[in-house]
Design an enzyme around this catalytic site. Structure first.
Site, mmCIF file in Angstrom:
data_model
loop_
_atom_site.group_PDB
_atom_site.id
_atom_site.type_symbol
_atom_site.label_atom_id
_atom_site.label_comp_id
_atom_site.label_asym_id
_atom_site.label_seq_id
_atom_site.Cartn_x
_atom_site.Cartn_y
_atom_site.Cartn_z
ATOM 1 N N TYR A 187 -1.409 -9.150 -8.121
ATOM 2 C CA TYR A 187 -1.476 -7.734 -8.488
ATOM 3 C C TYR A 187 -0.603 -7.441 -9.692
ATOM 4 O O TYR A 187 -0.994 -6.677 -10.577
ATOM 5 C CB TYR A 187 -1.062 -6.860 -7.302
ATOM 6 C CG TYR A 187 -2.023 -6.910 -6.159
ATOM 7 C CD1 TYR A 187 -3.301 -6.344 -6.261
ATOM 8 C CD2 TYR A 187 -1.694 -7.538 -4.965
ATOM 9 C CE1 TYR A 187 -4.198 -6.399 -5.212
ATOM 10 C CE2 TYR A 187 -2.589 -7.594 -3.909
ATOM 11 C CZ TYR A 187 -3.838 -7.025 -4.041
ATOM 12 O OH TYR A 187 -4.731 -7.084 -2.994
ATOM 13 N N ASP A 211 0.865 -1.175 0.000
ATOM 14 C CA ASP A 211 0.000 0.000 0.000
ATOM 15 C C ASP A 211 0.907 1.233 0.000
ATOM 16 O O ASP A 211 1.747 1.383 0.898
ATOM 17 C CB ASP A 211 -0.882 -0.013 1.249
ATOM 18 C CG ASP A 211 -1.953 1.077 1.235
ATOM 19 O OD1 ASP A 211 -1.722 2.139 0.594
ATOM 20 O OD2 ASP A 211 -3.006 0.884 1.850
#
Length: 218
Positions: A200, A128
């Protein structure tokens, strides 16, 4: 066949079915259990001489492939979400991958569980980015985290960071030299057979996003 995705509460119970594969830092719930966690891990760690750790291992796609390619290395995943921990270890069980374990703990506390100069490589995959300045302290390459990594990384050990976020990339280029020597960078990482991809990375490459990478040495 893998069970359907569990709720947070059911996963919290289900991970107890894997006491030799999943370790939980209970200090987030009650008192500080990290000394006990370190003791419980010892019999497993003694079986290996080489250790990798992935910070934020998610559903375990990268971790399990890493372990499969390095059967003599213990690959440890650090993750806070029980649902993802459970998914990762269930995949390892299904594929008979023995050299993985998962720990539910914040990365900032790793040096309270592992000895100095313990890990050969630290992987940080698509963390993140916490783009707002007020949240800088949460970024996994902020100074407090780097102090922890420096403590647990062997001499000449590596940190390998991958991100799709240019802010996180630029920020890490500034912070990593506080404790480490940057040896390699890429603003558009080539995809080849040696590159292990997270879910991802697969998505971002499909979307045409560049993948940034930094390799730094202690």
């Amino acid at each position: 066949m893998r069970a359907r995705r569990r709720t947070k509460q059911s996963a919290k119970t289900a991970i107890l079915e894997y006491p030799k594969r999943i370790f939980v830092d209970n200090s987030t719930y009650k008192m500080n259990y990290r000394p006990e966690l370190k003791t419980n891990l010892k019999p497993i760690l003694e079986k290996y001489e080489k250790f990798y750790v992935e910070i934020g291992s998610g559903n375990g796609k990268f971790l399990n492939e890493l372990a499969k390619r390095n059967p003599d290395t213990l690959c440890i995943g650090i993750e806070l979400k029980e649902e993802r921990i459970l998914e990762a270890i269930q995949e390892a069980e299904e594929k008979n991958i023995e050299n993985t374990l998962l720990i539910r703990i914040s990365a900032i506390h790793l040096d309270e569980v592992f000895d100095e100069q313990f890990f050969d490589t630290i992987f940080i995959n698509f963390p993140d980015p916490w783009p707002k300045s007020k949240h800088e302290k949460h970024r996994l390459t902020a100074s407090p985290f780097l102090d922890t990594y420096h403590n647990i990384l062997k001499k000449d050990g590596q940190i390998i960071l991958k991100t799709d976020n240019p802010i996180m990339y630029s920020y890490s280029l500034e912070t990593l030299p506080e404790k480490f020597e940057i040896t390699e960078t890429s603003e558009n990482l080539k995809d080849d057979d040696e590159n292990i991809k997270t879910k991802y990375e697969i998505r971002y490459r499909h979307e045409g996003k560049p993948i940034f990478q930094i390799i730094a040495k202690k």
